[in-house]
Design an enzyme around this catalytic site. Sequence first.
Site, PDB file in Angstrom:
ATOM      1  N   ALA A   9     -26.421  -6.106  -8.240  1.00  0.00           N
ATOM      2  CA  ALA A   9     -26.371  -7.528  -7.894  1.00  0.00           C
ATOM      3  C   ALA A   9     -25.089  -8.185  -8.386  1.00  0.00           C
ATOM      4  CB  ALA A   9     -27.582  -8.233  -8.506  1.00  0.00           C
ATOM      5  N   ARG A  15     -19.234 -12.227   2.907  1.00  0.00           N
ATOM      6  CA  ARG A  15     -19.625 -12.596   4.267  1.00  0.00           C
ATOM      7  C   ARG A  15     -20.584 -13.801   4.314  1.00  0.00           C
ATOM      8  NH1 ARG A  15     -21.144  -6.401   5.512  1.00  0.00           N
ATOM      9  NH2 ARG A  15     -21.226  -6.430   3.236  1.00  0.00           N
ATOM     10  N   ASN A 186     -28.675   3.781   6.501  1.00  0.00           N
ATOM     11  CA  ASN A 186     -28.965   3.820   5.070  1.00  0.00           C
ATOM     12  C   ASN A 186     -29.464   2.439   4.640  1.00  0.00           C
ATOM     13  OD1 ASN A 186     -28.826   3.981   2.253  1.00  0.00           O
ATOM     14  ND2 ASN A 186     -26.584   3.768   2.209  1.00  0.00           N
ATOM     15  N   ASN A 244     -26.322 -10.004   4.593  1.00  0.00           N
ATOM     16  CA  ASN A 244     -24.887 -10.076   4.343  1.00  0.00           C
ATOM     17  C   ASN A 244     -24.281 -11.388   4.801  1.00  0.00           C
ATOM     18  OD1 ASN A 244     -24.515  -7.356   3.243  1.00  0.00           O
ATOM     19  ND2 ASN A 244     -25.212  -6.735   5.270  1.00  0.00           N
ATOM     20  N   LYS A 368     -47.767 -43.736  -8.256  1.00  0.00           N
ATOM     21  CA  LYS A 368     -47.013 -42.926  -9.218  1.00  0.00           C
ATOM     22  C   LYS A 368     -47.769 -42.829 -10.528  1.00  0.00           C
ATOM     23  CE  LYS A 368     -44.535 -43.832 -12.554  1.00  0.00           C
ATOM     24  NZ  LYS A 368     -43.671 -44.449 -13.556  1.00  0.00           N
ATOM     25  N   TYR A 383     -47.940 -50.847  -4.303  1.00  0.00           N
ATOM     26  CA  TYR A 383     -47.334 -49.941  -5.276  1.00  0.00           C
ATOM     27  C   TYR A 383     -48.239 -49.897  -6.494  1.00  0.00           C
ATOM     28  CZ  TYR A 383     -44.570 -47.953  -8.964  1.00  0.00           C
ATOM     29  OH  TYR A 383     -44.166 -47.161 -10.009  1.00  0.00           O
TER      30      TYR A 383
HETATM   31  C1  UD1 Z   1     -24.411  -0.824   1.544  1.00  0.00           C
HETATM   32  C2  UD1 Z   1     -24.276   0.687   1.804  1.00  0.00           C
HETATM   33  C3  UD1 Z   1     -24.600   0.970   3.257  1.00  0.00           C
HETATM   34  C4  UD1 Z   1     -25.987   0.483   3.568  1.00  0.00           C
HETATM   35  C5  UD1 Z   1     -26.163  -0.990   3.201  1.00  0.00           C
HETATM   36  C6  UD1 Z   1     -27.634  -1.361   3.307  1.00  0.00           C
HETATM   37  C7  UD1 Z   1     -22.507   1.488   0.289  1.00  0.00           C
HETATM   38  C8  UD1 Z   1     -21.101   1.964   0.196  1.00  0.00           C
HETATM   39  N1  UD1 Z   1     -22.935   1.112   1.493  1.00  0.00           N
HETATM   40  O1  UD1 Z   1     -23.423  -1.466   2.350  1.00  0.00           O
HETATM   41  O2  UD1 Z   1     -24.508   2.373   3.497  1.00  0.00           O
HETATM   42  O3  UD1 Z   1     -26.292   0.685   4.942  1.00  0.00           O
HETATM   43  O4  UD1 Z   1     -25.739  -1.239   1.861  1.00  0.00           O
HETATM   44  O5  UD1 Z   1     -27.864  -2.738   3.108  1.00  0.00           O
HETATM   45  O6  UD1 Z   1     -23.215   1.503  -0.703  1.00  0.00           O
HETATM   46  N2  UD1 Z   1     -22.608  -4.478  -5.333  1.00  0.00           N
HETATM   47  C9  UD1 Z   1     -22.319  -4.497  -6.691  1.00  0.00           C
HETATM   48  N3  UD1 Z   1     -21.055  -4.130  -7.079  1.00  0.00           N
HETATM   49  C10 UD1 Z   1     -20.096  -3.739  -6.203  1.00  0.00           C
HETATM   50  C11 UD1 Z   1     -20.419  -3.744  -4.825  1.00  0.00           C
HETATM   51  C12 UD1 Z   1     -21.682  -4.116  -4.420  1.00  0.00           C
HETATM   52  O7  UD1 Z   1     -23.155  -4.819  -7.513  1.00  0.00           O
HETATM   53  O8  UD1 Z   1     -19.008  -3.434  -6.652  1.00  0.00           O
HETATM   54  C13 UD1 Z   1     -23.966  -4.908  -4.909  1.00  0.00           C
HETATM   55  C14 UD1 Z   1     -23.920  -6.138  -4.027  1.00  0.00           C
HETATM   56  O9  UD1 Z   1     -24.028  -7.323  -4.822  1.00  0.00           O
HETATM   57  C15 UD1 Z   1     -25.125  -5.946  -3.134  1.00  0.00           C
HETATM   58  C16 UD1 Z   1     -25.292  -4.432  -3.046  1.00  0.00           C
HETATM   59  O10 UD1 Z   1     -24.555  -3.909  -4.120  1.00  0.00           O
HETATM   60  O11 UD1 Z   1     -26.297  -6.525  -3.676  1.00  0.00           O
HETATM   61  C17 UD1 Z   1     -24.795  -3.864  -1.721  1.00  0.00           C
HETATM   62  O12 UD1 Z   1     -23.429  -4.170  -1.552  1.00  0.00           O
HETATM   63  P1  UD1 Z   1     -22.792  -4.583  -0.154  1.00  0.00           P
HETATM   64  O13 UD1 Z   1     -21.356  -4.856  -0.367  1.00  0.00           O
HETATM   65  O14 UD1 Z   1     -23.601  -5.634   0.474  1.00  0.00           O
HETATM   66  O15 UD1 Z   1     -22.940  -3.200   0.631  1.00  0.00           O
HETATM   67  P2  UD1 Z   1     -23.019  -3.030   2.212  1.00  0.00           P
HETATM   68  O16 UD1 Z   1     -21.658  -3.166   2.777  1.00  0.00           O
HETATM   69  O17 UD1 Z   1     -24.085  -3.864   2.775  1.00  0.00           O
HETATM   70 CA    CA Z   2     -25.357  -5.473   1.964  1.00  0.00          CA
END
Ligand code: UD1
Ligand code: CA
Length: 468
Positions: A9, A15, A186, A244, A368, A383
């Site tokens: 997280a 995005r 995935n 996203n 209230k 009131y």
């Molecule tokens: C990721 C997966 C993708 C999958 C998708 C599903 C990878 C490389 N890709 O892509 O295959 O289909 O999720 O929803 O894993 N986060 C961190 N630190 C970081 C980067 C991300 O904590 O450095 C956390 C983000 O806050 C988020 C989660 O990891 O909660 C997923 O990251 P995000 O950048 O949304 O990955 P996707 O591009 O959606």
């Molecule tokens: Ca994501």
Amino acid sequence: MDLNILIMAAGLGTRMKSQKAKVLHKLVGQPLINHVYQAALGLSPKRVVFIVGHQASDVEQVLKHFHNKLSKKEEHNNSRPTPPEFVSQIEQKGTGHAVMMAKELLAKDSTPILVLSGDVPLITSNTLKSLFSNHKELNVTATVLSTKVANPAGYGRIIRNEENNFSHIVEHRDANAKELEIDEINSGIYCFESQALFSALERISPNNAQGEYYLTDVLSAISSQNKKVAVYQHMNPEEVLGINNRIELASAEHRMRTTKLESLMLEGVTLIDPASTFIDLDVKIGMDTVIYPNTIIEGETTIGANCTISTGAHLINSHLANNVFIRDYSLIADSFLADQTTVGPFAHLRMGTHLENGSTIGNFVEVKKSRIGQHTKAMHLSYLGDATIGASVNIGAGTITCNYDGKNKHATIIDDNVKIGSDTMLVAPVRVGQGSMTGAGSVVTKDIPENSLAIGIPAIVKRTLTKT
Ligand code: UD1
Ligand code: CA
């Protein structure tokens, strides 16, 4: 369960186009991250570890607060939900990098690790349990949760080998035209044997379109060492919807609300138009209650059986007993309404207002922090603030409790069987004794004894009323 859960997280969520970290955006009134935490808690894991980065202190705050709230709810059955732990990822170099941050905390422990994404909030505990038991049964090193979707754009694709087993995952941005056609994606949810995970993380590199360490590459790193990676395909793609952008957020919101409305209908609540009815997940509603279109019911509101909630009503953290009738366009917050009470149209109840059995609050009445006694009526244009009103009182149209002297708030007490004449000003602190009556337009500045008629400005007792 003998399981540790890791939740990623730390990202900003570019995005989302927001100042606020993505996982703090609300879905049905709760930050995204709380939904994921709650699903994790359903497995009673040993530890729940969050990787935090962007707005880490806010994210931690939100989760601690949510944990406290859940703990209070669980107090009576002596169980305590697993508390959140935090690991920071100062620079976000990808999902693989995020998991590396937890090495110190989790690598020494041989307990399997379930990895969740903070932005996949519709996932249920049941699905996670099935994933974990499948992982155990197959006795594999890693399992990835996949699903088939109509529109796989943006997701990583599952590439299978000739035997239809897992080969690797290719991110959308790194995929060629043929790979882009694959509709098995995935979910961003995985199960790992702990040692294998952390040793494979040392073998991945950021050679990809985004220059990031991809957690997805860990799976092929594991299988290249002849360790087994399973794909657990889930049949309900909506559950693994990743958030996203705000379009996906709105569609998740719609999905969750619909599920809530459907379960209420199956429990015997009539929703005349589900499409224009907004009910938060924690709301409870009894049988044969009818909810009209364009209504909002929020927070921890509970509604009993046989109630009617008319159009435009907005209820927040309030408790309605049985046979309560809320007429059109009434706002009711933090209030308690006993059996057979009626409110509205166009009424405003707030701050700990308590309506006793059979009482009625009519149109354009604001109440209230007041207690309204049994069968008491305030039907029009009033009131009533900081007031304690007894049973069978009639509050005439236009009555005002003048509770504020410019500095402090003062109380008004009206005893049983009083009749307050139209347009009476009750200048608090003041008490009207039982069985008394005020004349229309009176300004009451001093207490009125029992069974008296008071009239005028300031109101003066004219005579004693004989009991009827
Ligand atoms: C990721 C997966 C993708 C999958 C998708 C599903 C990878 C490389 N890709 O892509 O295959 O289909 O999720 O929803 O894993 N986060 C961190 N630190 C970081 C980067 C991300 O904590 O450095 C956390 C983000 O806050 C988020 C989660 O990891 O909660 C997923 O990251 P995000 O950048 O949304 O990955 P996707 O591009 O959606
Ligand atoms: Ca994501």
